[in-house]
Design an enzyme around this catalytic site. Structure first.
Site, PDB file in Angstrom:
ATOM      1  N   LYS A 138      -9.559   1.430  -3.452  1.00 34.15           N
ATOM      2  CA  LYS A 138      -9.932   0.856  -2.226  1.00 34.15           C
ATOM      3  C   LYS A 138     -11.401   1.265  -2.026  1.00 34.15           C
ATOM      4  O   LYS A 138     -11.736   2.608  -2.195  1.00 34.15           O
ATOM      5  CB  LYS A 138      -9.091   1.597  -1.277  1.00 34.15           C
ATOM      6  CG  LYS A 138      -9.409   0.939   0.277  1.00 34.15           C
ATOM      7  CD  LYS A 138      -8.401   1.621   1.286  1.00 34.15           C
ATOM      8  CE  LYS A 138      -8.664   0.889   2.703  1.00 34.15           C
ATOM      9  NZ  LYS A 138      -7.800   1.413   3.540  1.00 34.15           N
ATOM     10  N   CYS A 171      -5.063  -2.627   2.943  1.00 34.46           N
ATOM     11  CA  CYS A 171      -5.214  -2.394   4.302  1.00 34.46           C
ATOM     12  C   CYS A 171      -6.294  -3.374   5.195  1.00 34.46           C
ATOM     13  O   CYS A 171      -6.452  -4.437   5.033  1.00 34.46           O
ATOM     14  CB  CYS A 171      -5.205  -0.930   4.597  1.00 34.46           C
ATOM     15  SG  CYS A 171      -4.822  -0.300   6.479  1.00 34.46           S
ATOM     16  N   GLU A 183       0.894  -1.128  -0.102  1.00 36.71           N
ATOM     17  CA  GLU A 183       0.044  -0.081  -0.050  1.00 36.71           C
ATOM     18  C   GLU A 183       1.047   1.219   0.093  1.00 36.71           C
ATOM     19  O   GLU A 183       1.869   1.433   0.649  1.00 36.71           O
ATOM     20  CB  GLU A 183      -0.977  -0.085   1.220  1.00 36.71           C
ATOM     21  CG  GLU A 183      -1.502   1.157   1.375  1.00 36.71           C
ATOM     22  CD  GLU A 183      -2.491   1.285   2.578  1.00 36.71           C
ATOM     23  OE1 GLU A 183      -3.325   2.004   2.819  1.00 36.71           O
ATOM     24  OE2 GLU A 183      -2.217   0.391   3.723  1.00 36.71           O
TER      25      GLU A 183
END
Length: 529
Positions: free
Chosen positions: A337, A387, A276
């Site tokens: 995301k 994440c 990330e």
């Protein structure tokens, strides 16, 4: 039964809550302890059984949950104070305030557990488990959800792990709560009853049967076609860029750009993954030709790469994204995301003043859609998540709606550097392992500081890189196709609605049983202790 003193009960609730936190990742080893999760929850169940006052039940359950949640995500202090620049007292109050807010769900559950307690011990156990399930689901769902540290994650290595493919982590938590109240309800006389031993044998047999069915499904002994894939070689990059330097133009940024460029250029694995925001700048801010050089490197040959990077601009909005490069592309693959972190990636209404007190870059992202296309490479359908997106198994399940297009490999790209070398790393590894258990697909993790790892479809870690080190994990993973798990099937269609229904049915059943007992002149169980 004489109730213990208020101070003693409060102390026990706090101690049990801290034990619940330790069960998720034991300090020192990071190992989950399934038995400690059940026993600590049984302590809360016993406290609720010891009182007939709903407000006292709310207080004890809220105290338990506050201690549990503070003990679970205390490391948020590191991100808020050490890296975010928030004054230490305010950072402590912020963590405590979040824990208190989330604990309110369990406080309501504790009050209702006392208020609605039916006559029978089985009825009480079902009520407690149903209310616990509803509180866990509320924490997963309300206000975008923050379900970190759900009790079911303690069972990735325990006997309840066999249930993951059927009911997911929250269904496992329901069963654990049922067992916890059963333990709290045991009396010495029960051990002399044949019926009690028959119940224990039945429970053990049920878990053994679930485990056997899981092994049968994993091995294809039921005639199902399990698609075995050729091993895919991996190079998982762990830059270990210090979080306080990661976005600094004079230190972390040039270090990251140089190191990741060098690794992406020299890697020989079939798939190379950078974590990330491995590239901590927007494309327009990168050195001229930087992304183009990566695209050229992977435009030919037998290799592909997935790289974490922020994308967008002021007009279109910013996204926390993954770019994929492979031979034969007309444009890079892109994943944005979907489930954003409050305060870190989006600013909740009325809280801009709070985020402006911290030094957190790129704090207001746009959301990507749910169920985005997989990255196709070497016969694998690779579904990225970024994440803490892998906390939300019901959202990952959206990829499994059409079995023929279901992922054969899950991929998590993370940066846990915000939380130092704390237990957040171990807790997040257990979360990824749970997703592998639920979907029976391998999970690959590429992170900035750890845990960079490969998890097989049985939820076992097969390769892992040392934490807080700069290095490359070279490994192989075998993707898995074939039928989807029962959990993947129903969660793809109805998300968590079946579990909401189960919890609600348990509560309604308790209400009806209590009314029936009242008409017959019997006292509820809690009023008889």
């Amino acid at each position: 039964m004489r109730e213990p003193g208020s101070a003693a009960r409060a102390g026990l609730a706090c101690a049990a809550g801290l034990a619940q936190a330790a069960s998720l990742a034991l300090p020192g080893s990071g190992a989950p302890l399934w038995w400690l999760q059940i026993l600590s929850l049984a302590a809360l169940a016993g406290l609720l059984r010891s009182t007939a006052q709903p407000l006292r039940g709310a207080f004890l359950a809220g105290l338990f949950a506050t201690a549990w949640l503070c003990g679970t995500f205390w490391w948020l202090f590191t991100s808020l104070h050490t890296y975010g620049g928030l004054p230490a007292p305010l950072a402590v109050l912020s963590v405590l305030g979040l824990a208190l807010f989330l604990a309110s769900y369990y406080a309501v559950a504790g009050a209702l557990c006392v208020r609605l307690a039916p006559h029978s011990r089985l009825g009480v156990a079902l009520l407690f488990a149903g209310l616990w399930l509803l509180a866990e689901l509320a924490r997963n769902t309300l206000w975008t959800g923050f379900p970190w540290g759900a009790g079911g994650y303690a069972h990735v290595d325990g006997p309840l792990a066999a249930l993951a493919r059927w009911v997911g982590v929250y269904g496992m938590g329901f069963v654990a709560a049922l067992l916890a109240m059963g333990v709290a309800s045991l009396r010495a006389a029960d051990l002399r009853r044949t019926s009690a031993w028959l119940l224990l044998v039945t429970l053990a047999g049920g878990l053994a049967a679930a485990s056997g069915l899981r092994e049968c499904a994993l091995g294809g002994c039921n005639g199902a076609a399990i698609a075995r894939h050729a091993p895919l070689s991996l190079a998982l990059l762990q830059g270990n860029i210090p979080q306080d330097e990661k976005f600094q133009a004079g230190s972390g940024v040039p270090t990251a750009l140089a190191w990741y460029a060098r690794q992406l250029d020299s890697a020989s694995a079939s798939l190379v993954v950078a974590p990330e925001t491995a590239l901590p700048l927007l494309p327009a801010q990168l050195p001229p030709g930087y992304l183009q050089a990566i695209a050229r490197r992977y435009a030919q040959g037998e290799q592909a790469a997935l790289v974490g990077i922020p994308l967008g601009d002021m007009q279109a909005g910013y996204t926390n994204s993954v770019l994929g490069f492979a031979p034969g592309q007309t444009a890079p693959y892109r994943y944005d995301k979907h489930h954003l972190v409050p305060f870190g990636e989006f600013i909740p209404p009325l809280f801009r003043w709070f985020t402006e007190m911290m030094n957190i870059p790129l704090g207001d992202f746009a959301r990507g859609p749910l169920g985005q296309a997989a990255f196709l490479w070497r016969g694998e359908r690779i579904a990225p998540n970024i994440c803490y997106e892998d906390l939300f198994g019901d959202e990952i399940a959206a990829h499994f709606l059409v079995p023929e297009r279901a992922p054969t490999l899950l991929l998590n790209l993370s940066n846990i550097g915000w939380f130092g070398t704390s237990l957040a790393i171990d807790q997040h590894l257990a979360i990824s392992r749970m997703r592998a258990l639920e979907f029976e697909r391998p999970m690959v993790r590429a992170t900035n500081t750890g845990a960079t790892a490969v998890i097989d479809y049985r939820g076992q870690v097969t390769h892992v890189l040392a934490r807080a080190t700069r290095g490359v994990l070279l490994a192989q993973v075998e993707g898995r196709g074939g039928p989807v798990t029962p959990f993947a099937w129903w969660a793809a269609r109805w998300r968590l609605a079946p579990l909401w229904g189960l919890g609600t049915l348990c509560v309604l059943g308790a209400v009806l049983a209590r009314r029936r007992a009242h008409r017959q002149g019997r006292k509820p169980l809690y009023n008889r202790v």
